[in-house]
Design an enzyme around this catalytic site. Structure first.
Site: not given
Ligand code: NAP
Length: 325
Positions: A156, A236, A238, A267, A286
């Site tokens: 994407g 990177t 989820r 998280e 994150h």
């Protein structure tokens, strides 16, 4: 009467002021503390617009408590923290902040890839801990990046931006995506392959898909064992996309060589999480989109989406697949 808005974290004052031109604004103004769920539940019953972060779970039970809510503006491109189906059924717009964070997240993805391959964190700790006694032929040797094969899962916006960065490193570029991208194949000289081929031929596997029912546990022991023994997995996207227990086993048993993780199933990741004990894993809290300029652009865009929705106009980035007009 002005609509009521809740902003779930302290953001830059000029952005709050911009929203205040259209709305009465309530800000949970603690910078590093998440708004407690009971307070969010309480406040949501009265608001027309919500400006939130990925740390807030905007689930059906919360949406049910919001009779006046017209828009949920997420300051993120990913929106797996929001029950979009329930919001859509209730006529609530959901918006996100794509594009403005693409290059910054691709930078971080490549930085994490390089840090993992060349053991940068381990090497820095080694030096700071006073362990450096002599230059040594095998000291902290890692994997080459230049000329290696990289496989990107999720071609994407961010996947493409990562792909562009591989050109400077003369990498052989493979990708797997839900749909094929002939224009990207032509522009970047990348080859579409099956997931199995990508896993078995890549030295670096980069996961950068959204987190959906389809991508949950996309990488488990089954996929990890297809990878090369010297391969590195970078996530990177989820946390839930890669099964953490399976990844831990693969890293301990030498099924793969290393991993770079910016995201975790839960998280903040608990400090005693097994993955944090391994030297061949680079872990980050994150921070994919965390540049000063990009975080400002994300907040500005989230505010813009929110204001447009409250004015009854089409927001710039609407997630729901329906027409609200
Ligand atoms: P995007 O432009 O929507 O790209 C996602 C790509 O993943 C699309 O090409 C999509 O294919 C593909 N995809 C979806 N499901 C797939 C599947 N089951 N198998 C293979 N490919 C699949 O999104 P983006 O802007 O690049 O962002 C991607 C994700 O990165 C976000 O959703 C977010 O969760 C994460 N992210 C993380 C950070 C961070 O701080 N670490 C920062 C920004 C974003 P189609 O084109 O066929 O739909």
């Amino acid at each position: 009467m002005k609509p009521k808005v809740l902003i779930t974290r302290k953001i830059a004052e000029p952005i709050i002021e911009k929203i205040q031109e259209y709305a009465d604004v309530d800000v949970w103004d603690q910078e590093d503390v998440q708004i407690p769920r009971d307070i969010l539940e309480n406040k949501i019953s009265e608001i027309d617009g919500l400006f939130c972060l990925i740390t807030e779970s905007i689930d059906a039970s919360l949406i049910d408590k919001a009779p006046n809510l017209k828009v949920i503006s997420n300051m993120a491109v990913g929106y797996n923290n929001i029950d979009v189906d329930t919001a859509t059924k209730k006529g609530i717009m959901v918006t996100n902040t794509p594009e403005v964070l693409t290059e910054t997240t691709a930078d971080l993805t490549f930085a994490l890839l390089m840090a993992t391959a060349r053991r940068l964190v381990e090497a820095s700790d080694f030096l700071r801990d006073g362990k450096w006694e002599t230059w040594s032929p095998n000291l902290l040797t890692g994997q080459d990046i230049y000329g290696a094969t990289i496989g990107i899962i999720g071609m994407g916006r961010i996947g493409e931006a990562v792909a562009r960065r591989t050109k400077g490193f003369n990498m052989n570029l493979l990708y797997h995506n839900r749909s094929r991208k002939p224009d990207v194949e032509q522009e970047l000289g990348t080859t579409y392959v099956s997931m199995e081929t990508l896993l078995s031929e890549s030295d670096f596997v980069v996961v950068i898909t959204p987190y959906t029912a389809e991508t949950k546990n996309l990488i488990t022991a089954e996929q990890l064992k297809l990878m090369k023994k010297n391969a590195i997995l970078i996530n990177t996207a989820r946390g839930g996309i890669v099964n953490e227990a399976d990844l831990y086993e693969a890293l301990v048993n030498g099924v793969i060589w290393g991993a770079g993780l910016d995201v975790f199933e839960k998280e903040p990741v608990p400090a005693d999480h097994p993955l944090l004990t391994l030297p061949n894993v680079v872990t980050l809290p994150h921070i994919g989109s965390a540049s000063i300029a990009t975080r400002m652009k994300m907040a500005e865009l989230a505010a813009e989406n929110l204001i447009l929705a409250l004015k009854g106009e089409k927001p710039k980035h609407l997630v729901n697949k329906i027409d609200f007009s």
